[in-house]
Design a protein around this motif. Structure first.
Motif, PDB file in Angstrom:
ATOM      1  N   GLU A  23       0.808  -1.220   0.000  1.00 58.04           N
ATOM      2  CA  GLU A  23       0.000   0.000   0.000  1.00 58.04           C
ATOM      3  C   GLU A  23       0.842   1.270   0.000  1.00 58.04           C
ATOM      4  OE1 GLU A  23      -3.844  -0.345   2.308  1.00 58.04           O
ATOM      5  OE2 GLU A  23      -2.583  -1.836   3.336  1.00 58.04           O
ATOM      6  N   ASN A  24       2.073   1.190   0.492  1.00 53.27           N
ATOM      7  CA  ASN A  24       2.899   2.391   0.597  1.00 53.27           C
ATOM      8  C   ASN A  24       3.716   2.630  -0.661  1.00 53.27           C
ATOM      9  OD1 ASN A  24       4.640   0.262   0.923  1.00 53.27           O
ATOM     10  ND2 ASN A  24       5.829   1.206   2.553  1.00 53.27           N
ATOM     11  N   THR A  26       3.290   4.039  -4.976  1.00 52.26           N
ATOM     12  CA  THR A  26       2.442   4.662  -5.983  1.00 52.26           C
ATOM     13  C   THR A  26       2.917   4.201  -7.338  1.00 52.26           C
ATOM     14  OG1 THR A  26       2.210   6.603  -4.566  1.00 52.26           O
ATOM     15  CG2 THR A  26       1.571   6.845  -6.879  1.00 52.26           C
ATOM     16  N   GLN A  28      -0.209   1.553  -5.993  1.00 51.20           N
ATOM     17  CA  GLN A  28      -0.230   0.445  -5.052  1.00 51.20           C
ATOM     18  C   GLN A  28       0.069  -0.842  -5.804  1.00 51.20           C
ATOM     19  OE1 GLN A  28      -4.005   0.487  -3.043  1.00 51.20           O
ATOM     20  NE2 GLN A  28      -3.205   1.779  -1.408  1.00 51.20           N
TER      21      GLN A  28
END
Length: 160
Positions: A23-24, A26, A28
């Motif tokens: 999730e961390n 870009t 995801q």
């Protein structure tokens, strides 16, 4: 569709296989095992809800000798569905080997060669795995954290 939804879809389609949500990042993404990579990527490429028709980028990452791992990171994009997804595979640093995706996306050809050239990651079944940025007789892999700069190249001292 979000990465979490894609993870759920993959878990339903591949029971017993592990997928880790990242999730961390870009965009995801998901972590996939090297053994499952081709099968999972084929699913992502052909599934009509997803249809990742574009392999935007492949890159390598050296986590350093102390970790014993390297990574191959794939950035996918679905043009018709406007979905981005990052797929990460962690490899053993002592023998970084993974299967090629050239049969799924032709753009993987030169991108895998670049990762091979800079990190020394071997892509099984690649049609032409050879250096693409460095000269053919270059020693070592310049983006590895333990790389030692060459002081001589073709018998001549190299000045930096």
């Amino acid at each position: 569709m979000k990465a979490e939804e894609i993870k759920i879809l993959l878990e339903k389609s591949f029971p017993g296989k592990a997928f880790e949500l990242i999730e961390n990042a870009t965009p995801q993404g998901l972590a996939v095992s090297a053994e499952d990579l081709v099968e999972v990527m084929d699913f992502l490429h052909t599934h009509n809800q997803l249809y990742f028709d574009m392999l935007s980028c492949i890159t390598g990452l050296d986590n350093g000798p102390e970790t014993g791992t390297m990574e191959v990171i794939y950035n996918l994009y679905s043009i018709p569905n406007n979905i981005h997804l990052m797929v990460k595979v962690v490899l053993n640093r002592d023998k970084p080997t993974i299967d090629s995706l050239v049969d799924l996306w032709k753009t993987a050809d030169w991108q895998e060669r670049e990762v091979f050239d800079m990190f020394g990651i071997h892509f099984n079944n690649h049609p032409d795995l050879r250096r693409i940025l460095m000269p053919a007789d270059w020693e070592g892999y310049p983006l590895r954290k333990d790389y030692k700069e060459q002081t001589y190249y073709r018998g001549m001292k190299v000045e930096y």
